[in-house]
Design an enzyme around this catalytic site. Structure first.
Site, PDB file in Angstrom:
ATOM      1  N   LYS A   1      91.328 -63.809   9.443  1.00 55.09           N
ATOM      2  CA  LYS A   1      90.754 -63.319  10.703  1.00 55.09           C
ATOM      3  C   LYS A   1      90.109 -61.953  10.498  1.00 55.09           C
ATOM      4  O   LYS A   1      89.187 -61.577  11.225  1.00 55.09           O
ATOM      5  CB  LYS A   1      91.812 -63.297  11.807  1.00 55.09           C
ATOM      6  CG  LYS A   1      92.997 -62.360  11.552  1.00 55.09           C
ATOM      7  CD  LYS A   1      92.777 -60.975  12.108  1.00 55.09           C
ATOM      8  CE  LYS A   1      93.915 -60.048  11.733  1.00 55.09           C
ATOM      9  NZ  LYS A   1      93.706 -58.675  12.253  1.00 55.09           N
TER      10      LYS A   1
ATOM     11  N   THR B   1      90.741 -59.354  17.133  1.00 56.61           N
ATOM     12  CA  THR B   1      90.078 -58.689  16.017  1.00 56.61           C
ATOM     13  C   THR B   1      88.568 -58.622  16.212  1.00 56.61           C
ATOM     14  O   THR B   1      87.933 -57.626  15.848  1.00 56.61           O
ATOM     15  CB  THR B   1      90.404 -59.430  14.701  1.00 56.61           C
ATOM     16  OG1 THR B   1      91.810 -59.380  14.485  1.00 56.61           O
ATOM     17  CG2 THR B   1      89.695 -58.791  13.517  1.00 56.61           C
TER      18      THR B   1
END
Length: 333
Positions: free
Chosen positions: A191, A248
């Site tokens: 990620k 994120t």
């Protein structure tokens, strides 16, 4: 008797989790600094001015720079050490580790060249298999200020994962358990690569349509990569996967997204990292993932584009054009 926990690593994330534990009834916490100057600064200011400014450290939180003092008599060790420093730093604790030492890993990344996950490095250096990864959409800036957050405690030993759940769980920090340690660690690493891609999108000003497509196809890549290594596909639909990916790629706190944004605005990687005090895990993870992708022959166009921008001098614009001009076909999930 209180439960005693050593938090190894005084970065933003280590400090935030030390604060979470310090607020728990019956828990005594020691926060260890790898560098003497950092430890002195924490003790003098009672605040992590460098990595987590504006959040006071309560007097109940013990601060130390001594490895022995940090872990002596502790019930749990919490590793908040970046992947790039993990192997060397853990050697400082070998003398006090046993095969039964329970370690909670907060690290999200993959070691370059070895492709070792944090739990594997912990096992190699400390000799313990009792490792739980705590992961999910958990930016330190919000966790430290008691903003509602959810995470997942993943481990192959279900009793230990449940114990970690009880240790951290509160009305501000909700913890679920998961048996797919491998998948949770892979999701947490990849990620960050997608976060860089999302930042590039922001820096280039490409907007919401492009970013939504990026996250959707990025999640497909993460899942594909995980399955190829034996992970459970449903793990990537949970907190450690899509949950952490969303945070994120959108949060202003995200270092990986910020690096990508600055790349999109024309700065070089060297310039960006030279002005970034904290470790940006996605930069090194992109290299490790690319090497593995090539070796296994996986289709990972977004990860590959990020790698080429970071390490092969490809411009962010060219990287996006390459993605958009790929051969069309059906939507494979």
């Amino acid at each position: 008797m209180p439960t005693t926990v050593a938090v190894l690593g005084d970065g933003a994330w280590g400090t935030a989790m030390a604060l979470v534990l310090d607020r728990q009834p019956g828990v005594r916490v020691r926060l260890w600094s790898a560098r003497a100057e950092n430890g002195t600064a924490l003790q003098q200011a009672r605040e992590n001015v460098r990595f987590l400014p504006g959040v006071p450290l309560p007097s109940t939180l013990e601060l130390t720079t001594s490895a022995e003092e940090a872990v002596s008599g502790c019930d749990y060790w919490v590793s908040a050490i970046p992947t790039v420093h993990l192997r060397n730093t853990l050697t400082r604790f070998q003398a006090w580790a046993t095969p039964n030492t329970p370690v909670i890993s907060l690290t999200k990344g993959l070691e370059i060249s070895t492709f070792r996950r944090p739990s594997e490095i912990i096992h190699e250096i400390l000799g313990t298999d009792r490792v739980v990864a705590l992961s999910g959409p958990t930016h330190a800036e919000e966790v430290a200020r008691s903003r509602p957050t959810s995470a997942v405690a993943a481990g192959t030993e279900s009793a230990l994962a449940s114990a970690v759940q009880r240790l951290f769980n509160s009305d501000r920090f909700r913890v679920y358990t998961n048996s797919d340690l491998l998948g949770v660690e892979i999701a947490g690493a990849l990620k960050n690569v997608m976060g860089i891609a999302a930042g590039i999108n922001d820096g280039l000003g490409y907007g919401d349509n492009a970013k939504s497509a990026l996250l959707t196809r990025g999640l497909v890549e993460m899942t594909r990569f995980g399955i190829a290594h034996g992970a459970e596909p449903q793990t990537f639909q949970g907190l450690a996967g899509v949950g952490d990916l969303i945070t994120t790629c959108f949060s202003r706190h995200g270092r990986n997204r910020r690096v990508g944004e600055l790349l999109g605005k024309g700065q070089t990687l060297a310039e960006i990292l030279g002005n970034t005090p904290a470790v940006v895990e996605g930069v090194t993870t992109a290299k490790s993932v690319h090497e593995r992708t090539v070796r296994l022959g996986l289709e990972m166009p977004i990860s590959t584009a990020v790698y080429r921008v970071l390490y092969e001098g490809v411009s962010p614009e060219e990287g996006v054009i390459t993605l958009m001009n790929r051969k069309t076909g059906g939507e494979r999930l």
